[in-house]
Design a protein around this motif. Structure first.
Motif, PDB file in Angstrom:
ATOM      1  N   SER A 197      -8.557 -13.863   1.489  1.00  0.00           N
ATOM      2  CA  SER A 197      -7.337 -13.547   2.231  1.00  0.00           C
ATOM      3  C   SER A 197      -6.942 -12.110   1.936  1.00  0.00           C
ATOM      4  O   SER A 197      -7.465 -11.487   1.001  1.00  0.00           O
ATOM      5  CB  SER A 197      -6.200 -14.497   1.834  1.00  0.00           C
ATOM      6  N   TYR A 198      -6.010 -11.580   2.723  1.00  0.00           N
ATOM      7  CA  TYR A 198      -5.550 -10.201   2.566  1.00  0.00           C
ATOM      8  C   TYR A 198      -4.033 -10.193   2.449  1.00  0.00           C
ATOM      9  O   TYR A 198      -3.337 -10.878   3.201  1.00  0.00           O
ATOM     10  CB  TYR A 198      -6.021  -9.348   3.751  1.00  0.00           C
ATOM     11  N   SER A 199      -3.543  -9.428   1.491  1.00  0.00           N
ATOM     12  CA  SER A 199      -2.106  -9.342   1.242  1.00  0.00           C
ATOM     13  C   SER A 199      -1.716  -7.880   1.132  1.00  0.00           C
ATOM     14  O   SER A 199      -2.226  -7.162   0.261  1.00  0.00           O
ATOM     15  CB  SER A 199      -1.759 -10.091  -0.059  1.00  0.00           C
ATOM     16  N   ALA A 200      -0.850  -7.420   2.026  1.00  0.00           N
ATOM     17  CA  ALA A 200      -0.380  -6.039   1.964  1.00  0.00           C
ATOM     18  C   ALA A 200       0.656  -5.902   0.860  1.00  0.00           C
ATOM     19  O   ALA A 200       1.389  -6.857   0.550  1.00  0.00           O
ATOM     20  CB  ALA A 200       0.212  -5.615   3.306  1.00  0.00           C
TER      21      ALA A 200
ATOM     22  N   TYR B 146      -8.955 -16.182  -3.051  1.00  0.00           N
ATOM     23  CA  TYR B 146      -9.318 -14.802  -3.355  1.00  0.00           C
ATOM     24  C   TYR B 146      -8.412 -13.889  -2.531  1.00  0.00           C
ATOM     25  O   TYR B 146      -8.413 -13.956  -1.305  1.00  0.00           O
ATOM     26  CB  TYR B 146     -10.785 -14.552  -3.007  1.00  0.00           C
ATOM     27  N   VAL B 147      -7.619 -13.071  -3.216  1.00  0.00           N
ATOM     28  CA  VAL B 147      -6.655 -12.202  -2.537  1.00  0.00           C
ATOM     29  C   VAL B 147      -7.084 -10.745  -2.660  1.00  0.00           C
ATOM     30  O   VAL B 147      -7.227 -10.229  -3.770  1.00  0.00           O
ATOM     31  CB  VAL B 147      -5.242 -12.362  -3.139  1.00  0.00           C
ATOM     32  N   SER B 148      -7.277 -10.089  -1.529  1.00  0.00           N
ATOM     33  CA  SER B 148      -7.474  -8.641  -1.509  1.00  0.00           C
ATOM     34  C   SER B 148      -6.088  -8.022  -1.335  1.00  0.00           C
ATOM     35  O   SER B 148      -5.496  -8.094  -0.262  1.00  0.00           O
ATOM     36  CB  SER B 148      -8.400  -8.237  -0.361  1.00  0.00           C
ATOM     37  N   TRP B 149      -5.568  -7.457  -2.412  1.00  0.00           N
ATOM     38  CA  TRP B 149      -4.186  -6.931  -2.441  1.00  0.00           C
ATOM     39  C   TRP B 149      -4.264  -5.448  -2.072  1.00  0.00           C
ATOM     40  O   TRP B 149      -4.806  -4.629  -2.822  1.00  0.00           O
ATOM     41  CB  TRP B 149      -3.624  -7.118  -3.842  1.00  0.00           C
ATOM     42  N   GLU B 150      -3.677  -5.097  -0.934  1.00  0.00           N
ATOM     43  CA  GLU B 150      -3.875  -3.789  -0.325  1.00  0.00           C
ATOM     44  C   GLU B 150      -2.613  -2.918  -0.423  1.00  0.00           C
ATOM     45  O   GLU B 150      -1.640  -3.141   0.302  1.00  0.00           O
ATOM     46  CB  GLU B 150      -4.285  -3.964   1.130  1.00  0.00           C
ATOM     47  N   PRO B 151      -2.615  -1.905  -1.293  1.00  0.00           N
ATOM     48  CA  PRO B 151      -1.432  -1.072  -1.517  1.00  0.00           C
ATOM     49  C   PRO B 151      -1.303   0.082  -0.509  1.00  0.00           C
ATOM     50  O   PRO B 151      -1.448   1.258  -0.863  1.00  0.00           O
ATOM     51  CB  PRO B 151      -1.654  -0.554  -2.936  1.00  0.00           C
ATOM     52  N   PHE B 152      -1.029  -0.267   0.750  1.00  0.00           N
ATOM     53  CA  PHE B 152      -0.912   0.775   1.781  1.00  0.00           C
ATOM     54  C   PHE B 152       0.242   1.736   1.495  1.00  0.00           C
ATOM     55  O   PHE B 152       0.180   2.913   1.793  1.00  0.00           O
ATOM     56  CB  PHE B 152      -0.741   0.124   3.157  1.00  0.00           C
ATOM     57  N   LYS B 153       1.312   1.218   0.960  1.00  0.00           N
ATOM     58  CA  LYS B 153       2.450   2.050   0.578  1.00  0.00           C
ATOM     59  C   LYS B 153       3.186   1.312  -0.534  1.00  0.00           C
ATOM     60  O   LYS B 153       3.024   0.104  -0.695  1.00  0.00           O
ATOM     61  CB  LYS B 153       3.368   2.316   1.765  1.00  0.00           C
ATOM     62  N   PRO B 154       3.920   2.005  -1.383  1.00  0.00           N
ATOM     63  CA  PRO B 154       4.393   3.389  -1.289  1.00  0.00           C
ATOM     64  C   PRO B 154       3.479   4.410  -1.938  1.00  0.00           C
ATOM     65  O   PRO B 154       3.824   5.582  -2.030  1.00  0.00           O
ATOM     66  CB  PRO B 154       5.718   3.326  -2.043  1.00  0.00           C
ATOM     67  N   GLY B 155       2.298   4.015  -2.414  1.00  0.00           N
ATOM     68  CA  GLY B 155       1.401   4.922  -3.107  1.00  0.00           C
ATOM     69  C   GLY B 155       1.146   4.468  -4.530  1.00  0.00           C
ATOM     70  O   GLY B 155       2.028   3.887  -5.179  1.00  0.00           O
ATOM     71  N   LEU B 156      -0.057   4.727  -5.030  1.00  0.00           N
ATOM     72  CA  LEU B 156      -0.428   4.271  -6.367  1.00  0.00           C
ATOM     73  C   LEU B 156       0.419   4.916  -7.456  1.00  0.00           C
ATOM     74  O   LEU B 156       0.651   4.308  -8.502  1.00  0.00           O
ATOM     75  CB  LEU B 156      -1.908   4.548  -6.625  1.00  0.00           C
ATOM     76  N   ASP B 157       0.888   6.136  -7.212  1.00  0.00           N
ATOM     77  CA  ASP B 157       1.719   6.795  -8.229  1.00  0.00           C
ATOM     78  C   ASP B 157       3.019   6.045  -8.454  1.00  0.00           C
ATOM     79  O   ASP B 157       3.503   5.940  -9.584  1.00  0.00           O
ATOM     80  CB  ASP B 157       1.988   8.250  -7.837  1.00  0.00           C
ATOM     81  N   LYS B 158       3.571   5.474  -7.366  1.00  0.00           N
ATOM     82  CA  LYS B 158       4.815   4.717  -7.482  1.00  0.00           C
ATOM     83  C   LYS B 158       4.591   3.373  -8.178  1.00  0.00           C
ATOM     84  O   LYS B 158       5.494   2.847  -8.826  1.00  0.00           O
ATOM     85  CB  LYS B 158       5.423   4.476  -6.093  1.00  0.00           C
TER      86      LYS B 158
END
Length: 335
Positions: free
Chosen positions: A96-99, A120-132
């Motif tokens: 599965s995919y999780s934003a 199985y979760v594909s966790w997708e960090p589209f925002k706010p950015g990895l730095d945050k």
């Protein structure tokens, strides 16, 4: 039945970059088999009072995981049941995919577990950015997600920021650095540990290096203490590699230089065409023969191409023949 033996990497094809979500245990002496015979945890007990589900027996299975990602699952298991009927065997790993910002699909995770599988979760960090994420400003969300997983108390595999070595995602090479990726990964992992959400299998999933050979993987590695499985994303295309070795081998050799964690082919499929039947044979044969590979997850969703195995009758027949082997699939223990 072909048992897993130590063989050189052999057999595979170049990955189609960015096609993903947005881009047995047999025998009475088998620990997981014995665990499966035990009664389920008492439902009358409050989730917070139960010990976290122990994922340790799932990390090195005696048989291979057979996974699939299909539209509509895991909120409904009907698409998985339909796929199982098509190929003749029930998958025990459901993709599965999780934003980033989405809540954890607790109901879906329970559905998969009740059906004898692992979400199985594909966790997708589209925002706010990895730095945050790395600096702690997203902790309220991370804690809520972790608490939901802990409360549900079923095993869950999470792949955060998959294909980080590619340029096609905002968490990839164009918009962030390996150092920030590692910092974000470790921070998320630490928050989960603090919450007590240890019922998670952490999957680090680079894309195969074939289309991004200049990007080294080691700088993106969070460390053995932060990862349970190495997930390798690699698709079989008509113009790419056509053996298991040529598709996955270069990536795996690079990874083997810094970790010996179990390998899952965490996202794959074969592009329709005259080679598809041979691709299926190479994939399933390679997974079964390589003792370091613990299974695969088939992307059965039409996205830019019709990746569904049922769209190619000859390839489907080969898939059905090979997946019927007892080496693939098992019931995930209830406790």
């Amino acid at each position: 039945m072909i048992r897993k033996t130590l063989v050189p990497l052999c057999l595979a094809v170049t990955a189609l970059a960015g096609v993903s979500g947005c881009g047995l245990l047999g025998g009475d002496d088998d620990p997981a088999a014995q665990a499966a015979k035990q009664p389920a945890a008492h439902s009358s007990k409050a989730p917070g009072q139960e010990l976290p589900y122990d994922v340790a027996p799932l990390l090195h299975p005696a048989k291979d995981y057979f996974g699939v990602a299909v539209e509509g699952a895991p909120s409904s298991m009907k698409p998985v049941d339909a796929f199982a009927k098509t190929v003749g065997k029930k998958p025990n790993l459901v993709g599965s995919y999780s934003a980033w910002g989405d809540g954890f699909n607790a109901e879906g995770a329970q559905h998969v577990f009740d059906d004898g599988g692992l979400l199985y979760v594909s966790w997708e960090p589209f925002k706010p950015g990895l730095d945050k994420i790395a600096d702690g400003s997203q902790d309220a969300y991370i804690k809520k997600y972790a608490q939901s997983i802990r409360k549900t108390n079923v095993p869950v595999a999470i792949s955060f920021g998959h294909e980080m070595n590619g340029h096609w995602y905002p968490w990839g090479t164009k918009d962030t650095t390996p150092e920030t990726f590692v910092k974000a990964w470790r921070h998320i992992h630490d928050v989960f540990q603090d919450i007590g959400a240890t019922n998670v299998i952490w999957v680090w999933s680079p894309n195969v290096i074939n289309p991004v050979k200049s990007v080294k993987l080691k700088p993106y590695w969070p460390g053995d203490a932060y990862v349970d499985w190495v997930g390798v994303v690699g698709y079989w295309t008509q113009t790419g590699a056509h053996t298991f070795e040529t598709l996955y081998g270069p990536t795996r050799r690079q990874i083997a230089a810094f970790t010996d964690k179990p390998v899952l082919i965490s996202e794959t499929s074969s592009e329709p065409g005259e080679r598809r039947r041979a691709d299926v044979r190479a994939l399933l044969g390679g997974v079964e023969q390589d003792k370091h590979v613990i299974g695969f997850l088939w992307f059965n969703i039409p996205k830019r191409a019709d990746w569904r195995i049922q769209s190619s009758p000859l390839a489907l027949a080969e898939f059905k023949r090979l997946i019927a082997d007892d080496a693939f699939g098992f019931e995930v223990p209830r406790s």
